[in-house]
Design an enzyme around this catalytic site. Structure first.
Site, PDB file in Angstrom:
ATOM      1  N   ASP A 291      87.896  -1.681 -71.473  1.00 46.13           N
ATOM      2  CA  ASP A 291      88.660  -1.016 -72.535  1.00 46.13           C
ATOM      3  C   ASP A 291      87.793   0.114 -73.079  1.00 46.13           C
ATOM      4  O   ASP A 291      86.780   0.466 -72.471  1.00 46.13           O
ATOM      5  CB  ASP A 291      89.129  -2.014 -73.610  1.00 46.13           C
ATOM      6  CG  ASP A 291      87.999  -2.561 -74.451  1.00 46.13           C
ATOM      7  OD1 ASP A 291      86.831  -2.127 -74.279  1.00 46.13           O
ATOM      8  OD2 ASP A 291      88.269  -3.420 -75.304  1.00 46.13           O
TER       9      ASP A 291
ATOM     10  N   HIS B  48      78.961  -6.904 -65.438  1.00 49.51           N
ATOM     11  CA  HIS B  48      77.811  -6.664 -66.314  1.00 49.51           C
ATOM     12  C   HIS B  48      76.789  -7.788 -66.128  1.00 49.51           C
ATOM     13  O   HIS B  48      77.173  -8.963 -66.077  1.00 49.51           O
ATOM     14  CB  HIS B  48      78.291  -6.615 -67.767  1.00 49.51           C
ATOM     15  CG  HIS B  48      77.187  -6.328 -68.728  1.00 49.51           C
ATOM     16  ND1 HIS B  48      76.601  -5.084 -68.844  1.00 49.51           N
ATOM     17  CD2 HIS B  48      76.539  -7.134 -69.603  1.00 49.51           C
ATOM     18  CE1 HIS B  48      75.650  -5.139 -69.749  1.00 49.51           C
ATOM     19  NE2 HIS B  48      75.584  -6.365 -70.225  1.00 49.51           N
TER      20      HIS B  48
HETATM   21  C1  GAR Z   1      74.796  -4.868 -61.299  1.00 51.37           C
HETATM   22  O1  GAR Z   1      73.928  -5.878 -61.707  1.00 51.37           O
HETATM   23  C2  GAR Z   1      75.762  -4.523 -62.406  1.00 51.37           C
HETATM   24  O2  GAR Z   1      76.117  -5.604 -63.196  1.00 51.37           O
HETATM   25  C3  GAR Z   1      74.950  -3.540 -63.194  1.00 51.37           C
HETATM   26  O3  GAR Z   1      74.320  -2.739 -62.236  1.00 51.37           O
HETATM   27  C4  GAR Z   1      74.062  -3.553 -61.091  1.00 51.37           C
HETATM   28  C5  GAR Z   1      74.551  -2.802 -59.882  1.00 51.37           C
HETATM   29  O4  GAR Z   1      74.076  -3.346 -58.704  1.00 51.37           O
HETATM   30  N1  GAR Z   1      75.789  -2.798 -64.074  1.00 51.37           N
HETATM   31  C6  GAR Z   1      75.452  -2.497 -65.299  1.00 51.37           C
HETATM   32  O5  GAR Z   1      74.381  -2.772 -65.807  1.00 51.37           O
HETATM   33  C7  GAR Z   1      76.532  -1.753 -66.069  1.00 51.37           C
HETATM   34  N2  GAR Z   1      76.229  -1.746 -67.460  1.00 51.37           N
HETATM   35  P1  GAR Z   1      74.576  -2.837 -57.299  1.00 51.37           P
HETATM   36  O6  GAR Z   1      74.554  -1.315 -57.332  1.00 51.37           O
HETATM   37  O7  GAR Z   1      73.596  -3.381 -56.324  1.00 51.37           O
HETATM   38  O8  GAR Z   1      75.963  -3.370 -57.070  1.00 51.37           O
END
Ligand code: GAR
Length: 215
Positions: A154, A122
């Site tokens: 979870d 996250h």
């Molecule tokens: C990441 O920053 C991840 O933490 C976020 O999406 C991005 C995906 O990047 N996830 C969330 O916000 C989940 N709530 P990526 O597709 O380049 O790996």
């Protein structure tokens, strides 16, 4: 209720990773690259998505990693989707599931099958700024330091036990995109390091929520 992993889950190396994605897949790419080193201890055996035509699926296909797509809209009920995703994931016999930019909440069937060995990443320092807009909300709040969190999934929203975190400074000139890109640089390093250590050393989830890597 937190599904607690059996004490000291320890995959037989190399650990089998199934990575769930919804978008660009830079975290997935970092895990694929890390797995090229036999000493890393884990390798991506399949990539699952909740939508088509995303860069993350292209990244997997390019290196011959099997993919599957399970879309919510193809099922009458959300529970049916969750069960189908569980079955599709199970086929690849994962030791660890990594949600890497996977923008869906996992349901009872999935967590029943994989609770305690499903990680998420996250782009904020949980428990601050959970949800879909963690970067924007941190920026709007005016924090000077934010970061990223790797945690065990979870039934809550970004609420599971924290495995690892990294801090990232917020600059006065940051907009959401610039800040998110800087967080993602730290996030890829954190995710690769955390998954590798878990695969090599095993992990336990204490009833206190504390996660311990190693014995
Ligand atoms: C990441 O920053 C991840 O933490 C976020 O999406 C991005 C995906 O990047 N996830 C969330 O916000 C989940 N709530 P990526 O597709 O380049 O790996």
């Amino acid at each position: 209720m937190l599904p607690v992993a059996p004490p000291a889950s320890r995959p037989t190396p190399p650990g089998r990773l199934v990575v769930l994605v919804s978008g660009e897949g830079t975290n997935l790419q970092a895990l694929i690259d890390a797995g090229q080193d036999p000493g890393y201890g884990a390798t991506v055996v399949a990539v699952g998505a909740d939508r088509d035509n995303i860069k993350a699926l292209d990244r997997a296909a390019r290196v011959g990693i099997p993919t599957f797509t399970t879309k919510v809209k193809d099922f009458a009920a959300r529970e049916d989707w969750d069960r189908a995703l569980t079955v599709a994931t199970e086929e690849h016999q994962p030791d660890l599931i990594v949600c890497a930019g996977f923008m869906k909440l996992l349901g009872k069937a999935f967590l029943g099958a994989f609770g305690g060995r499903c990680l998420n990443t996250h782009p904020a320092l949980l428990p601050s700024f959970p949800g879909m807009h963690g970067v924007r909300e941190a920026l709007e709040y005016g924090v000077k330091v934010t970061g990223c969190t790797v945690f065990i999934v979870d039934a809550g929203v970004d609420a599971g036990p924290v495995v690892a975190q990294a801090a990232v400074p917020v600059h006065d000139t940051d907009d959401e995109q610039a800040l998110h890109e800087r967080i993602k640089v730290a996030e890829r390093v954190l995710l690769v390091d955390t998954v590798g250590r878990m695969a090599r050393e095993g992990w336990s989830v204490m009833s206190s929520r504390k996660v311990r890597i190693g014995s």
